[in-house]
Design a protein around this motif. Sequence first.
Motif: not given
Length: 271
Positions: A215-231
């Motif tokens: 739906s275009g509501t996910l900010n991938t520029a923030i989501a990707i590094p945040f997910a990598c850091g979380s893992l």
Amino acid sequence: MDFLPYLTLAIGAFVGVLMGLTGAGGGILSVPLLVFLLHLPMSEAGPIALTAITVSAFAGAVIGFKAKALRYKAAMLMAIFGLVLSPAGLWLAQKVPNTPLLILFSLVLMYVSIRMLLQVARNLSGKPLPQIKSPPCQLDSSIGKLIWTVPCARALMFSGATAGFLSGLLGVGGGFILVPALNKFTDLPMKSIVATSLGVLAIVSAGGAFISLASGTLNTAIAIPFACGSLLGLLLGKVLERKISGPRIQQIFAVFTLIIAVSLMIKAINH
């Protein structure tokens, strides 16, 4: 130089360490930290948090499956109903103004933190939990599987649906709902409860993250590094867990969560 990706990675790693140390509930701090430190609105922070929870919970679920602790049939049943209600929560999150969502989230955080403080106090005092009656979902020790009944299925479906709706609405995985629910409605050991909860979280959060992406509501520029850091943080937390885990860690986490909740409430009221 843009430090945003590094800050996002660091916040994700911090959340991941908390998840590794405290179990499934650590991800609930993803949204308030994104709101405070990156100044994101709730509607944007939620899908980012769901992406990180998806990655971390999937890793934890795989570990649980290999250890034969994951009750995959129970996890699938709860996840199906969670997936049904998650889009409704996501839709509502986009319609409700930011301030009411902040207030609701802070109230949820307060509930979780106070409940955890009471549980830790009971554990430290050595008082056993009162046994009122047998849970609807009983484990057949001879085969290591749950005995399925209508009350058991109904309890798990309701728990999964509730976790799914809150997952979409607030961007939380729902571990704070699933772990107590599995503890109340089943006689599974805690190792299986956490693994099964992570299995549900991985599926439901993935559904919410995918819908947000589509739906275009996910900010991938923030989501990707945040997910990598979380893992990365989750894996580090699992290593640290063997050395510093215990009721005191839960107690510190609960106090920290309560402080975040009060701060979030003040921010919402003064907004």
